[in-house]
Write an enzyme that holds these catalytic residues in place. Structure first.
Site, PDB file in Angstrom:
ATOM      1  N   ASN A  10       0.875  -1.174   0.000  1.00  0.00           N
ATOM      2  CA  ASN A  10       0.000   0.000   0.000  1.00  0.00           C
ATOM      3  C   ASN A  10       0.907   1.218   0.000  1.00  0.00           C
ATOM      4  O   ASN A  10       1.493   1.553   1.021  1.00  0.00           O
ATOM      5  CB  ASN A  10      -0.893  -0.031   1.260  1.00  0.00           C
ATOM      6  CG  ASN A  10      -1.704   1.250   1.421  1.00  0.00           C
ATOM      7  OD1 ASN A  10      -1.827   2.040   0.476  1.00  0.00           O
ATOM      8  ND2 ASN A  10      -2.251   1.454   2.615  1.00  0.00           N
ATOM      9  N   LYS A  12       0.158   4.296  -0.282  1.00  0.00           N
ATOM     10  CA  LYS A  12      -0.444   5.528   0.268  1.00  0.00           C
ATOM     11  C   LYS A  12      -0.165   6.682  -0.720  1.00  0.00           C
ATOM     12  O   LYS A  12      -0.175   6.433  -1.924  1.00  0.00           O
ATOM     13  CB  LYS A  12       0.089   5.779   1.672  1.00  0.00           C
ATOM     14  CG  LYS A  12      -0.066   4.528   2.553  1.00  0.00           C
ATOM     15  CD  LYS A  12       0.156   4.741   4.000  1.00  0.00           C
ATOM     16  CE  LYS A  12      -0.047   3.407   4.724  1.00  0.00           C
ATOM     17  NZ  LYS A  12       0.017   3.518   6.165  1.00  0.00           N
ATOM     18  N   HIS A  95      -9.499   1.350   4.932  1.00  0.00           N
ATOM     19  CA  HIS A  95      -8.223   1.512   5.636  1.00  0.00           C
ATOM     20  C   HIS A  95      -8.415   2.503   6.788  1.00  0.00           C
ATOM     21  O   HIS A  95      -9.185   3.455   6.676  1.00  0.00           O
ATOM     22  CB  HIS A  95      -7.159   2.025   4.657  1.00  0.00           C
ATOM     23  CG  HIS A  95      -5.785   2.020   5.246  1.00  0.00           C
ATOM     24  ND1 HIS A  95      -5.344   3.010   6.097  1.00  0.00           N
ATOM     25  CD2 HIS A  95      -4.766   1.129   5.132  1.00  0.00           C
ATOM     26  CE1 HIS A  95      -4.109   2.717   6.471  1.00  0.00           C
ATOM     27  NE2 HIS A  95      -3.735   1.598   5.901  1.00  0.00           N
ATOM     28  N   GLU A  97      -6.732   4.896   7.830  1.00  0.00           N
ATOM     29  CA  GLU A  97      -6.503   6.313   7.501  1.00  0.00           C
ATOM     30  C   GLU A  97      -7.728   6.908   6.812  1.00  0.00           C
ATOM     31  O   GLU A  97      -8.044   8.083   7.004  1.00  0.00           O
ATOM     32  CB  GLU A  97      -5.231   6.458   6.640  1.00  0.00           C
ATOM     33  CG  GLU A  97      -3.981   6.283   7.488  1.00  0.00           C
ATOM     34  CD  GLU A  97      -2.771   5.735   6.754  1.00  0.00           C
ATOM     35  OE1 GLU A  97      -2.720   5.757   5.516  1.00  0.00           O
ATOM     36  OE2 GLU A  97      -1.843   5.268   7.453  1.00  0.00           O
ATOM     37  N   GLU A 167      -5.748  -5.030  10.521  1.00  0.00           N
ATOM     38  CA  GLU A 167      -4.683  -4.060  10.762  1.00  0.00           C
ATOM     39  C   GLU A 167      -4.922  -3.370  12.097  1.00  0.00           C
ATOM     40  O   GLU A 167      -5.706  -2.412  12.164  1.00  0.00           O
ATOM     41  CB  GLU A 167      -4.677  -3.003   9.653  1.00  0.00           C
ATOM     42  CG  GLU A 167      -4.385  -3.555   8.279  1.00  0.00           C
ATOM     43  CD  GLU A 167      -3.736  -2.509   7.391  1.00  0.00           C
ATOM     44  OE1 GLU A 167      -2.627  -2.748   6.933  1.00  0.00           O
ATOM     45  OE2 GLU A 167      -4.334  -1.443   7.175  1.00  0.00           O
ATOM     46  N   GLY A 173       2.386   2.079  10.852  1.00  0.00           N
ATOM     47  CA  GLY A 173       3.372   3.153  10.738  1.00  0.00           C
ATOM     48  C   GLY A 173       4.077   3.481  12.041  1.00  0.00           C
ATOM     49  O   GLY A 173       4.735   4.513  12.153  1.00  0.00           O
ATOM     50  N   SER A 213       3.211  -2.352  10.292  1.00  0.00           N
ATOM     51  CA  SER A 213       4.667  -2.439  10.477  1.00  0.00           C
ATOM     52  C   SER A 213       5.258  -3.786  10.065  1.00  0.00           C
ATOM     53  O   SER A 213       6.144  -4.305  10.731  1.00  0.00           O
ATOM     54  CB  SER A 213       5.040  -2.103  11.930  1.00  0.00           C
ATOM     55  OG  SER A 213       4.698  -0.763  12.228  1.00  0.00           O
TER      56      SER A 213
HETATM   57  P1  PGA Z   1       2.774   0.197   7.710  1.00  0.00           P
HETATM   58  O1  PGA Z   1       1.321   0.473   7.092  1.00  0.00           O
HETATM   59  O2  PGA Z   1       3.273  -1.086   7.111  1.00  0.00           O
HETATM   60  O3  PGA Z   1       3.590   1.390   7.291  1.00  0.00           O
HETATM   61  O4  PGA Z   1       2.610   0.091   9.180  1.00  0.00           O
HETATM   62  C1  PGA Z   1       0.406  -0.565   6.910  1.00  0.00           C
HETATM   63  C2  PGA Z   1      -0.860  -0.019   6.291  1.00  0.00           C
HETATM   64  O5  PGA Z   1      -1.228   1.126   6.558  1.00  0.00           O
HETATM   65  O6  PGA Z   1      -1.524  -0.732   5.502  1.00  0.00           O
END
Ligand code: PGA
Length: 254
Positions: A10, A12, A95, A97, A167, A173, A213
């Site tokens: 992903n 982003k 997601h 976010e 998740e 992140g 992560s």
């Molecule tokens: P990350 O993000 O691997 O940077 O923690 C995962 C995600 O948002 O799908």
């Protein structure tokens, strides 16, 4: 659809169309022999160039969001047909976010799942709890609510094409990953909820990915768990070498 190994990146809001093509040229030889599904969810403006660069390879390109209407007066939005024509084969929905920064609710996410299925874009539906929810009402309650709200009532032949991604929001992140054991427990719970809601067969066949992560060092120990069928990778997917390493480690489960 039987369970399969998915390695999903992903990006982003990173990488222009040109950067996307360069990245895929670097990734392709590194994942050519992977048997799992290699998926990249790229920004809208990079879909066409990424899909062109990935043509004929085992890499599939997708989007990170879609509107639930087929078309209409929705300034700034994008439809599933537009995404498909640009070369997208799947879409990440719900997601965290999107939920926290852009106000998406379980209700709108469900509408998007339905739209994506109708227009033949494979949905990757994200669910997960915040740290407060984990210590307060409990992660399980949140997961149950989200899965019920987003998948209830979708016909069997359609819902079969949904991939679920667990998740935990506190792991996104932050560098904090759920331990393989902790993640396995949540995945097993998600599968149980899907079984109660949609039947055992659908639950057994549904691929459930872990996200938060994921790095080359932890991917394999996560996919070694019985109910973890792949990973959804944010930050570490931006580097083709790291992403390819994750794919190989997840495949060999180490
Ligand atoms: P990350 O993000 O691997 O940077 O923690 C995962 C995600 O948002 O799908």
């Amino acid at each position: 659809m039987p369970r399969e190994l998915y390695i999903v990146g992903n990006w982003k809001m990173y990488k222009t169309a040109r950067e996307a093509a360069d990245y895929i040229a670097q990734l392709e030889p590194r994942v050519r022999n992977c048997k799992g599904k290699i998926y990249l969810a790229v920004p809208f403006t990079s879909i066409a160039s990424a899909a062109r660069a990935a043509k004929g390879s085992n890499i599939s390109i997708g989007a990170q969001n879609v509107h639930d209407a087929r078309e209409g007066a929705f300034t700034g939005e994008i439809s599933s047909l537009m995404l498909k024509e640009a070369g997208a084969e799947f879409v990440i929905l719900g997601h965290s976010e999107r939920r926290t920064l852009f106000g998406e609710t379980d209700f709108t996410i469900r509408e998007k799942v339905v739209r994506a299925l109708q227009d033949d874009l494979q949905p990757i539906l994200c669910v997960g709890e915040t740290l407060e929810e984990r210590s307060g009402a409990g992660a399980q309650e949140v997961l149950k609510r989200q899965i019920h709200a987003c998948l209830a009532g979708i016909p069997t032949e359609d819902v079969e094409r949904v991939v679920l991604a667990y998740e935990p929001i506190w792991a996104i992140g932050t560098g904090k990953t759920a331990s393989p054991k902790m993640a396995q427990e949540s995945h097993a719970y998600c599968r149980l909820v899907v079984a109660e809601l949609l039947g055992k067969k659908i639950a057994e066949h549904m691929s459930i990915l872990y996200g938060g992560s994921v790095k080359p060092e932890n991917g394999g120990s996560l996919t070694a768990q019985k109910d973890i069928d792949g990973v959804l990778v944010g930050g570490a997917s931006l580097d083709p070498e790291a992403f390819a390493e994750i794919a190989h480690n997840c495949e060999s489960k180490q």
